[in-house]
Scaffold this motif. Sequence first.
Motif, PDB file in Angstrom:
ATOM      1  N   LYS A  13     -58.164 -32.849 -26.091  1.00 29.55           N
ATOM      2  CA  LYS A  13     -57.557 -32.855 -24.760  1.00 29.55           C
ATOM      3  C   LYS A  13     -57.696 -31.479 -24.120  1.00 29.55           C
ATOM      4  CE  LYS A  13     -54.943 -36.817 -25.244  1.00 29.55           C
ATOM      5  NZ  LYS A  13     -54.320 -37.738 -24.387  1.00 29.55           N
ATOM      6  N   TYR A  14     -57.959 -31.496 -22.828  1.00 26.73           N
ATOM      7  CA  TYR A  14     -58.119 -30.269 -22.052  1.00 26.73           C
ATOM      8  C   TYR A  14     -57.118 -30.289 -20.902  1.00 26.73           C
ATOM      9  CZ  TYR A  14     -62.599 -30.084 -24.457  1.00 26.73           C
ATOM     10  OH  TYR A  14     -63.577 -30.050 -25.412  1.00 26.73           O
ATOM     11  N   PRO A  15     -56.645 -29.115 -20.475  1.00 33.72           N
ATOM     12  CA  PRO A  15     -55.760 -29.076 -19.311  1.00 33.72           C
ATOM     13  C   PRO A  15     -56.460 -29.696 -18.096  1.00 33.72           C
ATOM     14  CG  PRO A  15     -55.828 -26.944 -20.403  1.00 33.72           C
ATOM     15  CD  PRO A  15     -56.887 -27.792 -21.035  1.00 33.72           C
ATOM     16  N   THR A  16     -55.727 -30.474 -17.339  1.00 39.79           N
ATOM     17  CA  THR A  16     -56.296 -31.169 -16.187  1.00 39.79           C
ATOM     18  C   THR A  16     -56.939 -30.202 -15.208  1.00 39.79           C
ATOM     19  OG1 THR A  16     -54.651 -32.900 -16.455  1.00 39.79           O
ATOM     20  CG2 THR A  16     -55.767 -32.789 -14.331  1.00 39.79           C
ATOM     21  N   ARG A  17     -56.332 -29.061 -14.971  1.00 38.89           N
ATOM     22  CA  ARG A  17     -56.900 -28.103 -14.013  1.00 38.89           C
ATOM     23  C   ARG A  17     -58.276 -27.618 -14.460  1.00 38.89           C
ATOM     24  NH1 ARG A  17     -56.091 -23.343 -16.475  1.00 38.89           N
ATOM     25  NH2 ARG A  17     -54.318 -23.167 -17.846  1.00 38.89           N
ATOM     26  N   LYS A  18     -58.495 -27.493 -15.764  1.00 43.26           N
ATOM     27  CA  LYS A  18     -59.811 -27.090 -16.265  1.00 43.26           C
ATOM     28  C   LYS A  18     -60.808 -28.233 -16.155  1.00 43.26           C
ATOM     29  CE  LYS A  18     -58.815 -23.267 -19.284  1.00 43.26           C
ATOM     30  NZ  LYS A  18     -59.108 -22.647 -20.564  1.00 43.26           N
ATOM     31  N   PRO A  47     -63.272 -33.711  -5.744  1.00 46.31           N
ATOM     32  CA  PRO A  47     -62.169 -32.957  -6.359  1.00 46.31           C
ATOM     33  C   PRO A  47     -60.776 -33.413  -5.922  1.00 46.31           C
ATOM     34  CG  PRO A  47     -63.881 -31.475  -5.585  1.00 46.31           C
ATOM     35  CD  PRO A  47     -64.238 -32.846  -5.100  1.00 46.31           C
ATOM     36  N   ASP A  48     -60.595 -33.697  -4.638  1.00 46.28           N
ATOM     37  CA  ASP A  48     -59.270 -34.120  -4.161  1.00 46.28           C
ATOM     38  C   ASP A  48     -58.890 -35.484  -4.723  1.00 46.28           C
ATOM     39  OD1 ASP A  48     -58.950 -31.786  -2.720  1.00 46.28           O
ATOM     40  OD2 ASP A  48     -59.713 -32.657  -0.857  1.00 46.28           O
ATOM     41  N   PHE A  49     -59.868 -36.372  -4.830  1.00 43.87           N
ATOM     42  CA  PHE A  49     -59.643 -37.700  -5.407  1.00 43.87           C
ATOM     43  C   PHE A  49     -59.229 -37.567  -6.870  1.00 43.87           C
ATOM     44  CE2 PHE A  49     -61.699 -40.978  -8.062  1.00 43.87           C
ATOM     45  CZ  PHE A  49     -60.931 -42.074  -7.704  1.00 43.87           C
ATOM     46  N   ALA A  50     -59.997 -36.804  -7.629  1.00 41.53           N
ATOM     47  CA  ALA A  50     -59.714 -36.635  -9.059  1.00 41.53           C
ATOM     48  C   ALA A  50     -58.346 -35.987  -9.270  1.00 41.53           C
ATOM     49  CB  ALA A  50     -60.813 -35.801  -9.716  1.00 41.53           C
ATOM     50  N   LYS A  51     -58.027 -35.008  -8.449  1.00 42.13           N
ATOM     51  CA  LYS A  51     -56.735 -34.317  -8.576  1.00 42.13           C
ATOM     52  C   LYS A  51     -55.570 -35.270  -8.293  1.00 42.13           C
ATOM     53  CE  LYS A  51     -54.380 -30.155  -7.009  1.00 42.13           C
ATOM     54  NZ  LYS A  51     -54.456 -28.978  -6.129  1.00 42.13           N
ATOM     55  N   ALA A  52     -55.750 -36.170  -7.337  1.00 41.05           N
ATOM     56  CA  ALA A  52     -54.698 -37.125  -6.998  1.00 41.05           C
ATOM     57  C   ALA A  52     -54.512 -38.172  -8.092  1.00 41.05           C
ATOM     58  CB  ALA A  52     -55.026 -37.806  -5.678  1.00 41.05           C
ATOM     59  N   VAL A  53     -55.584 -38.529  -8.766  1.00 41.47           N
ATOM     60  CA  VAL A  53     -55.529 -39.581  -9.784  1.00 41.47           C
ATOM     61  C   VAL A  53     -55.064 -39.041 -11.137  1.00 41.47           C
ATOM     62  CG1 VAL A  53     -56.932 -41.223 -11.079  1.00 41.47           C
ATOM     63  CG2 VAL A  53     -57.264 -40.977  -8.621  1.00 41.47           C
ATOM     64  N   LEU A  54     -55.573 -37.895 -11.530  1.00 40.18           N
ATOM     65  CA  LEU A  54     -55.256 -37.328 -12.842  1.00 40.18           C
ATOM     66  C   LEU A  54     -53.975 -36.503 -12.748  1.00 40.18           C
ATOM     67  CD1 LEU A  54     -58.852 -36.251 -13.895  1.00 40.18           C
ATOM     68  CD2 LEU A  54     -57.626 -38.341 -14.525  1.00 40.18           C
ATOM     69  N   ARG A  55     -52.864 -37.114 -13.072  1.00 44.25           N
ATOM     70  CA  ARG A  55     -51.559 -36.471 -12.893  1.00 44.25           C
ATOM     71  C   ARG A  55     -50.936 -35.935 -14.176  1.00 44.25           C
ATOM     72  NH1 ARG A  55     -48.654 -37.080  -7.925  1.00 44.25           N
ATOM     73  NH2 ARG A  55     -50.175 -37.838  -6.438  1.00 44.25           N
ATOM     74  N   ILE A  70     -60.330 -43.289 -16.543  1.00 45.60           N
ATOM     75  CA  ILE A  70     -59.283 -43.464 -15.528  1.00 45.60           C
ATOM     76  C   ILE A  70     -59.882 -43.398 -14.130  1.00 45.60           C
ATOM     77  CG2 ILE A  70     -57.239 -42.372 -14.502  1.00 45.60           C
ATOM     78  CD1 ILE A  70     -56.461 -41.590 -17.427  1.00 45.60           C
ATOM     79  N   LEU A  71     -60.720 -42.415 -13.884  1.00 48.64           N
ATOM     80  CA  LEU A  71     -61.335 -42.267 -12.563  1.00 48.64           C
ATOM     81  C   LEU A  71     -62.218 -43.466 -12.226  1.00 48.64           C
ATOM     82  CD1 LEU A  71     -62.177 -38.470 -12.744  1.00 48.64           C
ATOM     83  CD2 LEU A  71     -60.493 -39.558 -11.229  1.00 48.64           C
ATOM     84  N   GLU A  72     -62.985 -43.943 -13.184  1.00 49.76           N
ATOM     85  CA  GLU A  72     -63.845 -45.105 -12.947  1.00 49.76           C
ATOM     86  C   GLU A  72     -63.012 -46.361 -12.657  1.00 49.76           C
ATOM     87  OE1 GLU A  72     -67.180 -45.517 -12.545  1.00 49.76           O
ATOM     88  OE2 GLU A  72     -67.219 -43.325 -12.546  1.00 49.76           O
ATOM     89  N   ASN A  73     -61.932 -46.544 -13.407  1.00 50.32           N
ATOM     90  CA  ASN A  73     -61.067 -47.715 -13.176  1.00 50.32           C
ATOM     91  C   ASN A  73     -60.462 -47.699 -11.787  1.00 50.32           C
ATOM     92  OD1 ASN A  73     -61.496 -48.926 -15.652  1.00 50.32           O
ATOM     93  ND2 ASN A  73     -59.716 -47.986 -16.615  1.00 50.32           N
ATOM     94  N   VAL A  74     -60.020 -46.546 -11.332  1.00 46.30           N
ATOM     95  CA  VAL A  74     -59.424 -46.440 -10.001  1.00 46.30           C
ATOM     96  C   VAL A  74     -60.492 -46.675  -8.936  1.00 46.30           C
ATOM     97  CG1 VAL A  74     -58.294 -44.864  -8.375  1.00 46.30           C
ATOM     98  CG2 VAL A  74     -57.543 -44.961 -10.739  1.00 46.30           C
ATOM     99  N   MET A  75     -61.687 -46.166  -9.154  1.00 42.65           N
ATOM    100  CA  MET A  75     -62.766 -46.361  -8.176  1.00 42.65           C
ATOM    101  C   MET A  75     -63.140 -47.846  -8.052  1.00 42.65           C
ATOM    102  SD  MET A  75     -65.264 -43.104  -8.798  1.00 42.65           S
ATOM    103  CE  MET A  75     -66.504 -43.727  -7.710  1.00 42.65           C
TER     104      MET A  75
END
Length: 69
Positions: free
Chosen positions: A23-28, A40-48, A60-65
Motif C-alpha cells: 500500500k502507498y499513500p494516496t497522495r503519492k 488527477p481531479d477525478f482520481a483525487k475525488a474517487v480515492l478517499r 476502483i478507478l476503472e469501476n467508477v469510470m
Amino acid sequence: MPIQRKTKGNANIQRGNTIQDKKYPTRKLLKSRHLAGYQPDFAKAVLREPAYSIAEAKEILENVMKGGR
C-alpha cells in the motif's frame, strides 16, 4: 522488513505478498506514473482512503469510470 528474493524474470516477491499488494499513500499514488492515465481531479475525488495498492487504486478507478461502485 520482509525478506525479498529474486525470481525468474527479475520480479521481486515478498513472502506471501507480491509487490502489487504493497500500500502507498494516496497522495503519492496520485502523482505516480501508475495513475498518470487518469484525470488527477477525478482520481483525487474517487480515492478517499489514506492508502491503496496500485492494483486496488486502478480497479476502483476503472469501476467508477464504468458506472459502478
